[in-house]
Scaffold this motif. Structure first.
Motif, short mmCIF file in Angstrom:
data_model
loop_
_atom_site.label_atom_id
_atom_site.label_comp_id
_atom_site.label_asym_id
_atom_site.label_seq_id
_atom_site.Cartn_x
_atom_site.Cartn_y
_atom_site.Cartn_z
N GLU A 55 0.85 -1.12 -0.05
CA GLU A 55 0.20 0.25 -0.06
C GLU A 55 0.97 1.22 -0.04
O GLU A 55 1.79 1.57 0.80
N VAL A 56 0.48 2.14 -0.89
CA VAL A 56 1.61 3.58 -1.24
C VAL A 56 0.52 4.42 -1.01
O VAL A 56 -0.57 4.58 -1.74
N GLN A 57 0.93 5.48 -0.29
CA GLN A 57 0.20 6.73 0.07
C GLN A 57 0.60 7.52 -0.98
O GLN A 57 1.85 8.15 -0.82
N PRO A 58 -0.17 8.07 -2.10
CA PRO A 58 0.39 9.01 -3.05
C PRO A 58 1.07 10.57 -2.45
O PRO A 58 0.23 10.68 -1.65
N ALA A 59 1.43 11.04 -3.01
CA ALA A 59 1.85 12.56 -2.53
C ALA A 59 0.79 13.37 -2.47
O ALA A 59 0.62 14.27 -1.34
N CYS A 60 -0.38 13.30 -3.24
CA CYS A 60 -1.55 14.00 -3.23
C CYS A 60 -2.74 13.22 -3.04
O CYS A 60 -2.85 12.09 -4.09
N SER A 61 -3.87 13.22 -2.31
CA SER A 61 -4.77 12.40 -2.29
C SER A 61 -5.99 12.75 -2.93
O SER A 61 -7.07 12.13 -3.20
N ARG A 62 -5.78 14.07 -3.40
CA ARG A 62 -7.04 14.60 -4.24
C ARG A 62 -6.78 14.08 -5.78
O ARG A 62 -5.82 14.68 -6.29
N TYR A 63 -7.94 13.81 -6.58
CA TYR A 63 -7.75 13.79 -7.85
C TYR A 63 -8.55 14.44 -8.98
O TYR A 63 -9.76 14.70 -8.31
N LEU A 64 -8.41 14.54 -10.03
CA LEU A 64 -9.46 15.20 -11.02
C LEU A 64 -9.59 14.39 -12.15
O LEU A 64 -8.67 13.55 -12.55
N ARG A 65 -10.89 14.29 -12.41
CA ARG A 65 -11.34 13.39 -13.53
C ARG A 65 -10.98 13.90 -15.02
O ARG A 65 -11.34 15.17 -15.04
N CYS A 66 -10.21 13.08 -15.73
CA CYS A 66 -9.81 13.82 -17.07
C CYS A 66 -10.43 12.60 -18.15
O CYS A 66 -10.22 11.49 -18.01
N ASP A 67 -11.03 13.41 -19.03
CA ASP A 67 -11.20 12.86 -20.42
C ASP A 67 -10.69 13.23 -21.57
O ASP A 67 -11.36 13.15 -22.51
N PHE A 68 -9.46 13.62 -21.38
CA PHE A 68 -8.76 14.17 -22.48
C PHE A 68 -8.83 13.18 -23.83
O PHE A 68 -8.74 13.87 -24.86
N GLY A 69 -8.66 12.06 -23.59
CA GLY A 69 -8.30 11.03 -24.76
C GLY A 69 -9.76 11.07 -25.48
O GLY A 69 -9.76 11.13 -26.82
N LYS A 70 -11.11 11.02 -24.83
CA LYS A 70 -12.19 10.95 -25.46
C LYS A 70 -12.44 12.23 -26.16
O LYS A 70 -12.92 12.42 -27.29
N GLN A 71 -11.90 13.41 -25.44
CA GLN A 71 -12.23 14.76 -26.34
C GLN A 71 -11.29 14.99 -27.47
O GLN A 71 -12.01 15.42 -28.43
N LEU A 72 -10.38 14.45 -27.54
CA LEU A 72 -9.26 14.38 -28.61
C LEU A 72 -9.76 13.38 -29.63
O LEU A 72 -9.75 14.21 -30.79
N TYR A 73 -10.33 12.43 -29.51
CA TYR A 73 -10.78 11.48 -30.25
C TYR A 73 -12.05 11.96 -30.95
O TYR A 73 -12.28 11.65 -32.30
N GLN A 74 -13.05 12.64 -30.27
CA GLN A 74 -14.43 12.88 -30.71
C GLN A 74 -14.08 14.30 -31.59
O GLN A 74 -14.91 14.35 -32.77
N ASP A 75 -13.46 15.17 -31.31
CA ASP A 75 -13.60 16.48 -31.99
C ASP A 75 -11.96 17.03 -31.62
O ASP A 75 -11.71 17.83 -31.05
N ARG A 76 -10.93 16.62 -32.51
CA ARG A 76 -9.70 16.94 -32.39
C ARG A 76 -9.33 18.53 -32.73
O ARG A 76 -8.73 19.25 -31.75
N GLU A 77 -9.91 19.23 -33.60
CA GLU A 77 -9.90 20.34 -33.94
C GLU A 77 -10.54 21.14 -32.88
O GLU A 77 -9.69 22.27 -32.22
N GLY A 78 -11.65 20.97 -32.37
CA GLY A 78 -12.26 21.58 -31.21
C GLY A 78 -11.60 21.53 -29.92
O GLY A 78 -11.43 22.42 -29.20
N PHE A 79 -10.82 20.41 -29.62
CA PHE A 79 -10.21 20.14 -28.60
C PHE A 79 -8.90 20.99 -28.44
O PHE A 79 -8.39 21.58 -27.60
#
Length: 167
Positions: free
Chosen positions: A100-124
């Motif tokens: 068990e490892v305690q990361p340096a930061c325990s707060r996370y942000l949800r990222c869906d950059f891959g989906k955004q890039l795939y769906q609309d590359r130019e818009g992203f």
């Protein structure tokens, strides 16, 4: 050796050589906050950007900087490794060890950059135009999957999210 076996062997050998030559440097520079493009330029042994990006991504997953699953309430990351053991008679076996490892930061942000890039590359790409060059490069260099991932809420990601929300 069949062609498929030879190809798998060549791929494994290439990965081993790349990790031996650059793996430590890539992980160190990634921990220092360098983008994949910056890391690739600094390596003494040449490596393709896709290989560097894969190494950085794997390192981020192993250290808990990026998670594929939503973090639990405790924020603890469970890392599974295998230990080679040899008994008194010389018999070798492998034992699974969960750490068990305690990361340096325990707060996370949800990222869906891959989906955004795939769906609309130019818009992203237009959306990312509000970011400074290094932050934009950080997002574009990593091999984001199509599914959402969870990135530590470090200084860089908080800055990126603030800038993207302002638009």
């Amino acid at each position: 050796m069949s062609g498929e076996q030879r190809s798998a062997f060549d791929h494994a050998l290439t990965n081993f050589i790349q990790d031996f030559a650059n793996g430590g440097a890539i992980r160190h520079l990634a921990d220092q906050g360098y983008t994949v493009t910056e890391i690739t330029a600094r390596l003494s042994f040449p490596a393709p950007g896709s290989s560097v990006a894969a190494t950085v991504w794997k390192h981020y997953l192993e250290t808990g900087k990026i998670r594929l699953e939503p973090p639990d309430e405790t924020g603890v990351l469970r890392r599974v490794t295998y230990v080679k053991e040899q008994n008194a008679y010389g018999r070798i076996s492998m034992r699974q060890v969960t750490e068990e490892v305690q990361p340096a930061c325990s707060r996370y942000l949800r990222c869906d950059f891959g989906k955004q890039l795939y769906q609309d590359r130019e818009g992203f790409l237009e959306k990312l135009a509000v970011l400074d060059a290094r932050d934009r490069q950080y997002i574009l260099d990593l091999p984001w999957p199509l599914a959402p991932v969870y990135h530590q809420a470090d200084e860089r990601m908080l800055r990126i999210f603030r800038r993207l929300e302002d638009t």
